[in-house]
Design a protein around this motif. Structure first.
Motif: not given
Length: 188
Positions: A109-116, A67-75, A101-105
């Motif tokens: 402190v968050c760091e995005a690492i592609i292929g992490g 329901a949350e996926i359908d409401s706010i989108n998968i990302l 490549n995106k960080i959650p709220k």
């Protein structure tokens, strides 16, 4: 500095929740063989899952519903699940390393690492916990709805799954109605 790794499983499938995990490893108990969960066999993932939950300093698993996926989108749902996983940790990390490549709220402190998930042990561990947890959910779902083959395809849009949807219809609350193949089925 306390680092946690964060990853999710289940962004691409047509069915089921998206699951995220956050893991703080214990340097005094190294876990050999950690890698991106997609690069490991199911047997190896199950073995490492047990190692992680036994030896990690701290871990948490969270999800966002269909329901949350359908409401706010998968990302956004994936980021929400990640945020929930970080919040559930009983040890507050100084930094969260996020696969992608995106960080959650988060107040961490968050760091995005592609292929992490293939580079950072903590993210690999989170990848494994998320994938095994989600796979187990789909195996359970298969017991309730065997005609869909969830245990085999884990909710992905395989030919077999699409044929089952065409034959049996969608399962409300299980199939993601915001995803094109499901949305298309609803038009018929």
């Amino acid at each position: 500095m306390i680092i946690c790794g964060v990853d999710e499983a289940g962004r691409g499938p047509l069915a089921g929740n998206v699951v995220a995990a956050a893991v703080i490893l214990d340097p005094s108990h190294p876990i050999i063989g950690l890698n991106d969960s997609k690069k490991l066999s199911e047997t190896k993932r199950e073995y490492l899952y047990q190692q992680i939950i036994t030896h990690a300093k701290c871990y948490a698993i969270a999800e966002a519903s269909v329901a949350e996926i359908d409401s706010i989108n998968i990302l956004q749902a994936s980021l929400l699940a990640m945020s929930r996983a970080i919040d559930k940790l009983t040890i507050k990390p100084d930094k969260a390393m996020i696969d992608g490549n995106k960080i959650p709220k988060s107040d961490v402190v968050c760091e995005a690492i592609i292929g992490g998930d293939a580079l950072i042990a903590e993210i690999s561990a989170a990848s494994i916990l998320a994938k095994v947890t989600r796979d187990r959910q789909l195996i359970e779902l298969d017991k309730e709805y065997p005609q869909y083959g969830f245990a085999k395809h884990k909710g992905y849009g395989t030919k077999e799954h699409l044929q089952a949807i065409e034959q049996h219809g969608i399962i409300h609350g299980i199939h993601r109605t915001s995803f094109a193949p499901i949305k298309q089925q609803l038009l018929f």
